[in-house]
Design a protein around this motif. Structure first.
Motif, short mmCIF file in Angstrom:
data_model
loop_
_atom_site.label_atom_id
_atom_site.label_comp_id
_atom_site.label_asym_id
_atom_site.label_seq_id
_atom_site.Cartn_x
_atom_site.Cartn_y
_atom_site.Cartn_z
N ALA A 3 -4.78 -55.31 34.57
CA ALA A 3 -4.82 -56.37 34.01
C ALA A 3 -6.03 -57.05 34.18
N ASN A 5 -8.52 -60.42 34.68
CA ASN A 5 -8.09 -61.77 35.14
C ASN A 5 -9.58 -62.55 34.85
N THR A 7 -11.36 -66.17 35.26
CA THR A 7 -11.37 -67.41 35.96
C THR A 7 -11.96 -68.43 35.53
N VAL A 23 -7.05 -69.40 35.75
CA VAL A 23 -7.15 -68.05 35.61
C VAL A 23 -6.42 -67.73 34.65
N ASN A 25 -4.91 -64.41 32.04
CA ASN A 25 -4.61 -62.96 32.50
C ASN A 25 -4.66 -62.23 30.96
N TYR A 26 -5.39 -61.07 30.83
CA TYR A 26 -5.56 -60.32 29.49
C TYR A 26 -5.25 -58.80 30.10
N SER A 27 -4.51 -58.16 29.00
CA SER A 27 -4.19 -56.83 29.36
C SER A 27 -5.34 -55.81 28.92
N ASN A 71 -12.88 -58.21 35.56
CA ASN A 71 -12.49 -59.49 36.22
C ASN A 71 -13.79 -60.27 36.26
#
Length: 83
Positions: A3, A5, A7, A23, A25-27, A71
């Protein structure tokens, strides 16, 4: 595939419209513009400020067409006036 993330930190007028830290979340990789759209769906009162904000990662101002692939902390900066 893990994943992604992202922020979100807002400063200036945006800071008053969204929580101090979000935060998301994306795949997979995601465009900055898509992240901003997700924020405005969650926090409609922030729409006008987000439409006018600058986006940065670290010290670098980035385009809304930038792909995020790892991230990171996306900083939203309200426009400033002055002379």
């Amino acid at each position: 595939m893990s994943a992604l993330n992202v922020t979100i930190e807002g400063y200036g007028a945006i800071q008053r419209k969204i929580p101090s830290q979000i935060v998301l979340n994306y795949s997979d990789t995601v465009l900055v513009s898509d992240v901003l759209n997700d924020i405005t769906h969650q926090y409609p009162d922030a729409t006008q400020a987000i439409e006018r904000c600058a986006c940065a990662i670290g010290e670098d101002i980035i385009s809304r067409q930038t792909y995020l692939s790892q991230n990171c902390t996306l900083v939203l900066l309200s426009p400033v006036a002055g002379g």
